[in-house]
Structures are given as C-alpha cells and as structure tokens.
Design a protein around this motif. Structure first.
Motif, PDB file in Angstrom:
ATOM      1  N   LEU A 142      73.042 -61.780 -13.075  1.00 14.77           N
ATOM      2  CA  LEU A 142      73.302 -60.782 -13.932  1.00 14.77           C
ATOM      3  C   LEU A 142      72.691 -61.409 -15.145  1.00 14.77           C
ATOM      4  O   LEU A 142      72.284 -60.449 -16.234  1.00 14.77           O
ATOM      5  CB  LEU A 142      74.869 -60.680 -13.876  1.00 14.77           C
ATOM      6  N   LEU A 143      73.076 -62.391 -15.750  1.00 18.14           N
ATOM      7  CA  LEU A 143      72.515 -63.109 -16.876  1.00 18.14           C
ATOM      8  C   LEU A 143      71.096 -63.141 -17.039  1.00 18.14           C
ATOM      9  O   LEU A 143      70.044 -62.756 -18.186  1.00 18.14           O
ATOM     10  CB  LEU A 143      72.952 -64.246 -17.302  1.00 18.14           C
ATOM     11  N   ASP A 144      70.197 -63.163 -15.843  1.00 18.91           N
ATOM     12  CA  ASP A 144      68.865 -63.428 -16.092  1.00 18.91           C
ATOM     13  C   ASP A 144      68.390 -61.864 -16.305  1.00 18.91           C
ATOM     14  O   ASP A 144      67.302 -61.744 -16.831  1.00 18.91           O
ATOM     15  CB  ASP A 144      68.417 -63.867 -14.454  1.00 18.91           C
ATOM     16  N   ALA A 145      68.880 -60.972 -15.450  1.00 18.37           N
ATOM     17  CA  ALA A 145      68.683 -59.771 -15.707  1.00 18.37           C
ATOM     18  C   ALA A 145      68.812 -59.134 -17.116  1.00 18.37           C
ATOM     19  O   ALA A 145      67.947 -58.544 -17.670  1.00 18.37           O
ATOM     20  CB  ALA A 145      69.330 -58.654 -14.743  1.00 18.37           C
ATOM     21  N   LEU A 146      69.899 -59.516 -17.728  1.00 15.56           N
ATOM     22  CA  LEU A 146      69.932 -59.345 -19.186  1.00 15.56           C
ATOM     23  C   LEU A 146      68.927 -60.112 -19.901  1.00 15.56           C
ATOM     24  O   LEU A 146      68.392 -59.273 -21.097  1.00 15.56           O
ATOM     25  CB  LEU A 146      71.435 -59.791 -19.611  1.00 15.56           C
ATOM     26  N   LEU A 147      68.506 -61.278 -19.896  1.00  9.27           N
ATOM     27  CA  LEU A 147      67.680 -61.907 -20.622  1.00  9.27           C
ATOM     28  C   LEU A 147      66.203 -61.280 -20.604  1.00  9.27           C
ATOM     29  O   LEU A 147      65.544 -61.133 -21.279  1.00  9.27           O
ATOM     30  CB  LEU A 147      67.709 -63.552 -20.097  1.00  9.27           C
ATOM     31  N   ASN A 148      65.838 -60.898 -19.471  1.00  7.45           N
ATOM     32  CA  ASN A 148      64.678 -60.086 -18.986  1.00  7.45           C
ATOM     33  C   ASN A 148      64.655 -59.094 -19.856  1.00  7.45           C
ATOM     34  O   ASN A 148      63.558 -58.750 -20.593  1.00  7.45           O
ATOM     35  CB  ASN A 148      64.458 -60.021 -17.551  1.00  7.45           C
ATOM     36  N   GLU A 149      65.540 -58.200 -19.767  1.00 11.47           N
ATOM     37  CA  GLU A 149      65.581 -57.124 -20.561  1.00 11.47           C
ATOM     38  C   GLU A 149      65.525 -57.238 -22.136  1.00 11.47           C
ATOM     39  O   GLU A 149      64.764 -56.483 -22.797  1.00 11.47           O
ATOM     40  CB  GLU A 149      66.908 -56.281 -20.158  1.00 11.47           C
ATOM     41  N   VAL A 150      66.234 -58.080 -22.408  1.00 10.16           N
ATOM     42  CA  VAL A 150      66.289 -58.528 -24.133  1.00 10.16           C
ATOM     43  C   VAL A 150      64.899 -58.915 -24.454  1.00 10.16           C
ATOM     44  O   VAL A 150      64.478 -58.489 -25.478  1.00 10.16           O
ATOM     45  CB  VAL A 150      67.093 -59.654 -24.291  1.00 10.16           C
ATOM     46  N   ASN A 151      64.266 -59.697 -23.694  1.00  9.94           N
ATOM     47  CA  ASN A 151      62.872 -60.282 -24.024  1.00  9.94           C
ATOM     48  C   ASN A 151      61.635 -59.226 -23.930  1.00  9.94           C
ATOM     49  O   ASN A 151      60.608 -59.648 -24.319  1.00  9.94           O
ATOM     50  CB  ASN A 151      62.653 -61.571 -23.148  1.00  9.94           C
ATOM     51  N   LYS A 152      62.075 -58.213 -23.410  1.00  8.41           N
ATOM     52  CA  LYS A 152      60.960 -57.270 -23.299  1.00  8.41           C
ATOM     53  C   LYS A 152      60.794 -56.521 -24.878  1.00  8.41           C
ATOM     54  O   LYS A 152      59.432 -56.138 -25.156  1.00  8.41           O
ATOM     55  CB  LYS A 152      61.318 -56.139 -22.569  1.00  8.41           C
ATOM     56  N   THR A 153      61.639 -56.917 -25.770  1.00  3.95           N
ATOM     57  CA  THR A 153      61.291 -56.585 -27.287  1.00  3.95           C
ATOM     58  C   THR A 153      61.349 -57.464 -28.318  1.00  3.95           C
ATOM     59  O   THR A 153      61.197 -57.711 -29.365  1.00  3.95           O
ATOM     60  CB  THR A 153      62.590 -55.572 -27.592  1.00  3.95           C
ATOM     61  N   GLN A 154      61.340 -58.904 -27.756  1.00  4.46           N
ATOM     62  CA  GLN A 154      61.231 -59.994 -28.385  1.00  4.46           C
ATOM     63  C   GLN A 154      59.785 -60.517 -28.408  1.00  4.46           C
ATOM     64  O   GLN A 154      59.147 -60.882 -27.333  1.00  4.46           O
ATOM     65  CB  GLN A 154      62.227 -61.207 -27.875  1.00  4.46           C
ATOM     66  N   THR A 155      59.047 -60.890 -29.638  1.00  4.78           N
ATOM     67  CA  THR A 155      57.798 -61.447 -29.896  1.00  4.78           C
ATOM     68  C   THR A 155      57.846 -62.640 -29.140  1.00  4.78           C
ATOM     69  O   THR A 155      57.013 -63.475 -28.556  1.00  4.78           O
ATOM     70  CB  THR A 155      57.493 -61.510 -31.367  1.00  4.78           C
ATOM     71  N   THR A 156      59.053 -63.822 -29.779  1.00  2.00           N
ATOM     72  CA  THR A 156      59.179 -64.974 -29.171  1.00  2.00           C
ATOM     73  C   THR A 156      60.389 -64.779 -28.252  1.00  2.00           C
ATOM     74  O   THR A 156      61.654 -64.517 -28.773  1.00  2.00           O
ATOM     75  CB  THR A 156      59.651 -65.878 -30.160  1.00  2.00           C
TER      76      THR A 156
END
Length: 250
Positions: free
Chosen positions: A216-230
């Motif tokens: 669940l946390l990895d799915a959240l992190l992957n979604e968040v990082n779609k919009t992060q330059t870093t």
C-alpha cells in the motif's frame, strides 16, 4: 476545524499541526488537512528532524565499525544489543523494557548465520520484517520494521524499507484517498484470493502484515512520484507523515 472526507472518521486539524505548517511554510491542502508529499516539504521536515533528533543508534553503530576495521561485527551479540537497544529507545517502541526475552530472541535471530539477516537486508527482503516480528510472542511490528529500516541505512543499503508505525497506518487511508491511489489493482494482483481490507476500520489496518502494508505504501509512493521532478524516498515519505501527524492521539 473538521474536514469530512469519504472515510467514516473526519480528519481534524490539530493545533500543533497548524502551528508546524504555519511556522515552517509547509505546503498543505486545508480542504483535506493533508500535508502534501512533496520534495520541498520533505526538505523542510528532514531539516527539522536533523535539528531535533540526535541519531545515537547510528553513533553506536559507527563506534563498533571503528573498533572492527570499518565493518560492523555481525556475529557480536553485544554490538547488536547496543545498537538495537538504542533503536528501541529512540523510537519509543519499548520492547526491551517490557518484553526483554522477546528482545533477546530478536538478537539471537539476527546473529544466527543460518538466517542470513545481512544478506536479506541488503536485498530489501520484505519478508525479513515479519520474520523478526515472529521472534516475539507479541506483535512488535513497529520495532521489527525500524530495525530493518535503520540497519539498512547504517549498513549502506540505502532506502529499502518503510516503517510500520501507528501514525503511518492511521493516515494511510487519507493519503491513499487524497492521491487517488488505485491500490486495489496491486492488491488483487498480489493477493487474488484475499479480500480487500477496509482501511477505514482500525482493526483492518492493524491486522495488515508488513508485506501488505509495504504494498500500500509503495503504491502511494509510486503515485506521488509521478508528479515529482526529484522522487521522494521511502524514508522521506515516512518522515513527512510521521512528523506532521505525531501530535494526534492514539
């Protein structure tokens, strides 16, 4: 101020969180009372943690490395005990204080070469956290995850583990909802015969094993990082949620 979202319990804005956000200019969505998972917010939180917490366990780890030619003495029970006592103390998990026999069982498990602790740690073996937890007669899932997280960092294996922390678990449904994470797809692929947990129910969240929480946390992190330059790291995501919502009552 109370914000009602689709989960049963509304997320309140704690006065200490409001002050933290205002004093440090954190980017927050006040319509949901969610501190955003961004690199800018992470930079602020990491500096606050650095200023307010002294990493004694890491200092102890480095001391034993210096006494052993630069490498941690993996078969030395006293070395492990010293580091893990401090990890336990720093994170207020209090396993050694109340369950000393269980704490000693963890050390025995780690120093036993047949368990391949360091090798599994270096690979980010998720099952290692639950295996450590099984060394106790009680559920010590928080300490188990923090042993793996911090020892992986200290040993140079970097960002391998999320922490299994009460505040992370409590905020998980709000963050999955806020970032519109379609975690049920990942869950169905991983557990085709297991019913989805209702994350709005505390017992369902608390009964998650580490592998399930990681998904669940990895799915959240992957979604968040779609919009992060870093990209955010696992540790940075943990720190934002924990540091901002640790004011809330259990």
């Amino acid at each position: 101020m109370i914000i009602q979202i689709r989960y049963k319990k509304p997320l309140e804005l704690h006065q200490d969180l409001a002050k933290l956000v205002q004093d440090n200019h954190l980017d927050m969505d006040y319509t949901k009372n969610i501190v955003k998972l961004t690199k800018d917010n992470s930079n602020i939180i990491e500096k606050l943690i650095e200023d307010n917490y002294i990493p004694f366990s890491q200092m102890i780890y480095k001391h034993y490395c210096n006494q052993n030619g630069g490498a941690f003495p993996n078969t030395d029970k006293n070395a492990w005990k010293a580091v893990l006592i401090m990890i336990d103390f720093e994170n207020s998990t209090q396993v050694r204080r109340f369950y000393k026999a269980d704490f000693d069982n963890i050390i025995d498990y780690i120093v036993n070469p047949s368990n391949n602790f360091t090798t599994r740690l270096s690979k980010g073996d998720i099952s290692l956290v639950d295996d450590i937890n099984k060394q106790s007669t009680r559920n010590i899932k928080s300490l188990s995850s923090k042993i793996c997280k911090y020892m992986a960092e200290y040993m140079g294996f970097k960002d391998k583990y999320f922490i299994n922390d009460y505040y992370i678990r409590s905020m998980l449904p709000y963050y999955l909802d806020y970032y519109k994470v379609d975690w049920k797809v990942d869950w169905k692929n991983k557990y085709p015969n297991k019913k989805y947990p209702d994350l709005t129910i505390m017992n369902h969240r608390e009964s998650l094993n580490y592998e399930e929480l990681f998904l669940l946390l990895d799915a959240l992190l992957n979604e968040v990082n779609k919009t992060q330059t870093t990209p955010l790291t696992k540790s940075e995501l943990d720190h934002i949620i924990w540091y901002c919502y640790k004011f809330y009552d259990k």
